[in-house]
Enzyme design. Structure first.
Site, short mmCIF file in Angstrom:
data_model
loop_
_atom_site.label_atom_id
_atom_site.label_comp_id
_atom_site.label_asym_id
_atom_site.label_seq_id
_atom_site.Cartn_x
_atom_site.Cartn_y
_atom_site.Cartn_z
N GLY A 14 0.78 -1.23 0.00
CA GLY A 14 0.00 0.00 0.00
C GLY A 14 0.82 1.28 0.00
O GLY A 14 0.31 2.33 0.41
N ILE A 91 -7.16 -9.02 -11.98
CA ILE A 91 -7.55 -8.43 -13.27
C ILE A 91 -9.07 -8.31 -13.26
O ILE A 91 -9.77 -9.30 -13.03
CB ILE A 91 -7.06 -9.29 -14.45
CG1 ILE A 91 -5.52 -9.24 -14.49
CG2 ILE A 91 -7.65 -8.81 -15.76
CD1 ILE A 91 -4.89 -10.15 -15.52
N HIS A 108 1.24 0.99 -13.23
CA HIS A 108 2.06 -0.17 -13.63
C HIS A 108 3.53 0.23 -13.55
O HIS A 108 3.91 1.31 -14.04
CB HIS A 108 1.70 -0.62 -15.05
CG HIS A 108 2.47 -1.83 -15.46
ND1 HIS A 108 2.21 -3.08 -14.95
CD2 HIS A 108 3.54 -1.97 -16.28
CE1 HIS A 108 3.08 -3.94 -15.45
NE2 HIS A 108 3.89 -3.30 -16.27
N GLU A 179 6.29 6.28 -9.39
CA GLU A 179 4.93 5.86 -9.00
C GLU A 179 4.28 6.81 -8.00
O GLU A 179 3.12 7.22 -8.18
CB GLU A 179 4.97 4.45 -8.40
CG GLU A 179 5.39 3.39 -9.40
CD GLU A 179 5.23 1.99 -8.84
OE1 GLU A 179 4.20 1.69 -8.23
OE2 GLU A 179 6.17 1.18 -9.01
C1 GAR Z 1 3.77 -1.27 -7.20
O1 GAR Z 1 5.09 -1.25 -7.69
C2 GAR Z 1 2.78 -1.29 -8.35
O2 GAR Z 1 3.19 -0.50 -9.43
C3 GAR Z 1 2.80 -2.74 -8.71
O3 GAR Z 1 2.82 -3.42 -7.48
C4 GAR Z 1 3.48 -2.61 -6.51
C5 GAR Z 1 2.57 -2.43 -5.32
O4 GAR Z 1 3.17 -1.70 -4.29
N1 GAR Z 1 1.67 -3.07 -9.53
C6 GAR Z 1 1.72 -3.98 -10.52
O5 GAR Z 1 2.71 -4.62 -10.76
C7 GAR Z 1 0.43 -4.14 -11.29
N2 GAR Z 1 0.67 -4.83 -12.53
P1 GAR Z 1 2.31 -1.00 -3.16
O6 GAR Z 1 1.30 -2.01 -2.64
O7 GAR Z 1 3.33 -0.65 -2.10
O8 GAR Z 1 1.64 0.22 -3.74
#
Ligand code: GAR
Length: 202
Positions: A14, A91, A108, A179
């Site tokens: 998160g 998905i 992403h 991100e």
């Molecule tokens: C993040 O790097 C996000 O971009 C990726 O998972 C991670 C989640 O981190 N998402 C994907 O790979 C979707 N295809 P978080 O839970 O700390 O935000």
């Protein structure tokens, strides 16, 4: 002031949810209000981040029957205008996307159309970028359609790959430089459009 009501769907740590909460806190994300967090499994850290921020949070297990129906019911109950997938690893079906009807955004951790699509999530994305030997990667925020990582791109930001990078080191740099910056910016852009539409109908 009118705002767009945002639901954030999460599966893990998160940190992207936290970036949205923080930018709402400092007024950068001002057209949208995080009104609901949906976690697809119990016990993930994202839930405690939502709790700490006082945001209603529902756990809806993705592996259980009726996941999408329950998500749609929660979105309706909280009068959600837009959805943000922030590290959500499921998905969503075309059926859910159509029934919800509002914009759905996804972050992403690569420069789409590279290293994306079904099976590309989390550290695997960064491992693939390192294995390929690209020198630049990044992050993309895009609208969600029925094709995994296939919807219209909203924002992208490039991040350098450096000698000695591991998937973990690269993931952290992509999060910090791209991100956590891009996702709140994109959420604000889309939320502002929703607010404009609401004002036009007054
Ligand atoms: C993040 O790097 C996000 O971009 C990726 O998972 C991670 C989640 O981190 N998402 C994907 O790979 C979707 N295809 P978080 O839970 O700390 O935000």
């Amino acid at each position: 002031m009118l705002t767009a009501r945002i639901a954030v769907l999460v599966s893990g740590g998160g940190t992207n949810l936290q970036a949205l909460i923080d930018r709402q806190g400092d007024g950068t994300l001002k057209s949208g209000q995080i009104a609901l967090v949906i976690a697809d499994k119990a016990g993930v850290k994202a839930i405690s981040r939502a709790d700490a921020a006082g945001i209603p949070c529902e756990v809806i297990a993705r592996k259980e029957d009726g996941f999408e129906e329950k998500v749609l019911a929660a979105l309706a109950a909280h009068k959600i205008d837009m959805v943000v997938l922030a590290g959500f690893l499921g998905i969503l079906s075309g059926d859910l996307i159509g029934k919800f009807g509002g914009p759905i955004l996804n972050i992403h951790p690569a420069l789409i159309p590279a290293f994306c699509g079904k099976g590309f999530y989390g550290l695997r994305v960064h491992q693939e970028a390192l294995d390929y030997g690209v020198k630049v990667t990044g992050a993309t925020v895009h609208y969600v359609n029925e094709i995994p990582d296939g919807g219209k791109i909203i924002l992208q930001k490039a991040v350098d790959i450096l000698p000695g990078d591991t998937p973990e080191i690269l993931q952290r740099r992509v999060m910090e430089q791209a991100e956590w910056v891009l996702l709140p910016q994109a959420a604000e852009i889309v939320a502002a459009q929703i607010v404009q539409e609401k004002e036009n109908t007054l």
